[in-house]
Enzyme design. Structure first.
Site, mmCIF file in Angstrom:
data_model
loop_
_atom_site.group_PDB
_atom_site.id
_atom_site.type_symbol
_atom_site.label_atom_id
_atom_site.label_comp_id
_atom_site.label_asym_id
_atom_site.label_seq_id
_atom_site.Cartn_x
_atom_site.Cartn_y
_atom_site.Cartn_z
ATOM 1 N N SER A 97 0.900 -1.021 -0.012
ATOM 2 C CA SER A 97 0.194 -0.050 -0.014
ATOM 3 C C SER A 97 0.985 1.113 -0.102
ATOM 4 O O SER A 97 2.006 1.246 0.788
ATOM 5 C CB SER A 97 -0.947 -0.147 1.297
ATOM 6 O OG SER A 97 -1.934 0.816 1.115
ATOM 7 N N ASP A 149 -21.888 3.324 -5.268
ATOM 8 C CA ASP A 149 -20.781 2.453 -4.467
ATOM 9 C C ASP A 149 -21.404 1.678 -3.277
ATOM 10 O O ASP A 149 -21.347 0.639 -3.163
ATOM 11 C CB ASP A 149 -19.678 3.415 -3.701
ATOM 12 C CG ASP A 149 -18.628 2.533 -3.049
ATOM 13 O OD1 ASP A 149 -17.854 1.933 -3.609
ATOM 14 O OD2 ASP A 149 -18.790 2.705 -1.815
ATOM 15 N N LYS A 209 -15.403 -5.285 -3.850
ATOM 16 C CA LYS A 209 -16.460 -4.735 -4.778
ATOM 17 C C LYS A 209 -16.368 -3.043 -4.978
ATOM 18 O O LYS A 209 -15.843 -2.359 -3.993
ATOM 19 C CB LYS A 209 -17.827 -4.917 -4.300
ATOM 20 C CG LYS A 209 -18.231 -4.479 -2.965
ATOM 21 C CD LYS A 209 -18.923 -3.443 -2.483
ATOM 22 C CE LYS A 209 -18.945 -1.919 -3.004
ATOM 23 N NZ LYS A 209 -19.415 -1.054 -2.217
#
Lengths: 307, 307
Positions: free
Chosen positions: A35, A167, A89
């Protein structure tokens, strides 16, 4: 032997859900993270996927938890390095990206899991079982929440590919496409886009199945007070109300007992099952409906949204 | 024995292309039409698909030539009546519609043909053959034409689902997806939407393949004077220029001999081949890229468009 897993994208969803679910799982062992910002307790964190893959740490599987706009290149590298991949997702910023990842995983024989966490809410499979084989007369999806409360400071959700109100809304669509007994498509729609943003703050979809059922979906990110994540279905034999994001179920007015469980522990159990069976699960129908909404809806400008 | 075919939607494209191609074909016999307006010489024309199917006229196949927004219900009825179906491009107003039709045709065992007429332009297969196995460095798609000249009075192209400049632009994308040797996806995009319309008048797409090629596509409906329907490709071994909508081909600066043929006669020959082989061809990749463009692009308001 447990599955050695790394998490890429150590932001809010990774810390809220993925890392705790992995820590609680008997199937997985967290071995690394990657990250540009963020940390993961007790394991080395690399700045990107290239450094992770070059580290020599044995990794079987990688969970992709970055914003969708930056996921494709990283996921493609992981798949091509022979890793099993879980996609948070939405599985991509576009449908072609997901199509590409599906092809790469098929070529490499690895597991690809386009995970829709809301499908693992406790009452979803009971709702699906009750609706199976029934004829739907009408259905309503109401997905209304306060964006300031659930997405504080998340700018990517407002960028192109960030989906805006879809979203969270895609969670409702992921449940709807799981429980409906017939194939559904978008017939008409409208989305409201703040004049200072690139993504919708509210949307309405008119959906249809092949038997003429009227299915309406409403999404709104401006809902203060009680939040709504409800799906109500009327069939030729009765009614079903799935509420609180799939965690409570009422059938014909009677509350159903639901065995409580967390979404992400169940999701990770499914990921382990897929890996051990050598299978993939890459259902794109929720993202396809959202892309269809952008393609087919009237786009209406609405007042600016200030964080 | 020839295939008995009906044409639904007797507008501009039916009269310009479908009816002449059917008349010239040894494989098909036109037996009927259906359309709220419009006629077809020498055969009965019904007001809609229901009246056509109830007429008792023996029909093996139906070509769907309506605007995409009204095609799905008609196509679904035709497929469920056991007819082989050809879909004019785009194959639907949404991706889920096309997905539904694919399922119905699979269930019924009939042929479904999502036809992309520009893929039958004379030089497309030669371009594909030359590019096969090559590594692309860069590519440019330039699809610029005068909407007033090619779409006089067609209001559906400006409605949601009508695609705007992607109505011609999807022809370029149908060729691009046919000839590119690697899988491509949208990385970034922008579309200009007139303030009085619901669909883009211009768009730019930044596409990528899996090897890092830079593929740019530009679409504009405001081009007067010479019209541009060009695809230029640079590979590690040379250059290819496919121009005039796929009808002329230059490789490494040398004009290639191209056997002239009409797009629609070749398209109908392929439809007959699919029907006789019991197969379908339902490639959705051009429409998927357009849906991705709506989903992923910045939408920019531009000056009103007056017909």
């Amino acid at each position: 032997m447990t599955i050695a897993i790394a998490v890429v994208g150590l932001g809010k969803i990774a810390h809220d859900q993925h890392l705790p679910a992995i820590a609680a799982s008997d199937e997985f062992t967290l071995v690394a993270g990657a990250s540009p910002e963020g940390t993961a307790e007790g394991v080395p964190v690399f700045k990107d996927i290239d450094a992770l893959l070059a580290s020599g740490i044995a990794v079987d599987a990688i969970a992709m938890c970055q914003p969708p706009q930056v996921r494709y290149v990283t996921a493609a590298k992981a798949i091509r390095a022979g890793k099993h991949v879980l996609l948070e997702k939405p599985p991509g910023a576009t449908l072609a990206e997901v199509e590409g990842l599906v092809r790469f995983a098929e070529e490499g024989g690895t597991t690809l899991f386009a995970a829709w966490h809301s499908r693992y809410a406790p009452a979803v499979e009971q709702a699906r079982a009750w609706l199976a084989g029934q004829q739907v007369v009408s259905a309503d999806v109401i997905w209304k929440e306060d964006v300031r409360r659930w997405h504080p400071g998340q700018q990517w959700i407002w960028q192109p590919g960030g989906l805006g109100v879809f979203d969270p809304g895609i969670n409702g669509l992921s449940i709807l496409t799981r429980i409906m007994p017939d194939f559904i498509h978008l017939a008409d729609g409208e989305m409201e886009i703040p004049s200072n943003r690139a993504a919708p703050i509210a949307a309405r979809m008119s959906l249809a199945d092949t038997q003429g059922a009227k299915i309406n979906a409403e999404f709104d990110w401006r809902q203060t007070g009680p939040q709504s994540w409800d799906i109500n279905v009327t069939t030729t034999t009765g009614t079903l109300a799935l509420s609180k994001g799939g965690s409570e179920l009422v059938i014909n007015g009677v509350s159903q007992p639901v065995a409580a469980h967390g979404e992400y522990p169940a999701l990770y159990a499914d990921f382990a099952r897929l890996i051990r069976a050598g299978k993939s699960d890459t259902d794109r129908s929720p993202l396809r409906l959202v892309a269809d909404a952008f393609l087919r809806s009237r786009h209406v400008a609405t007042e600016p949204f200030i964080d």
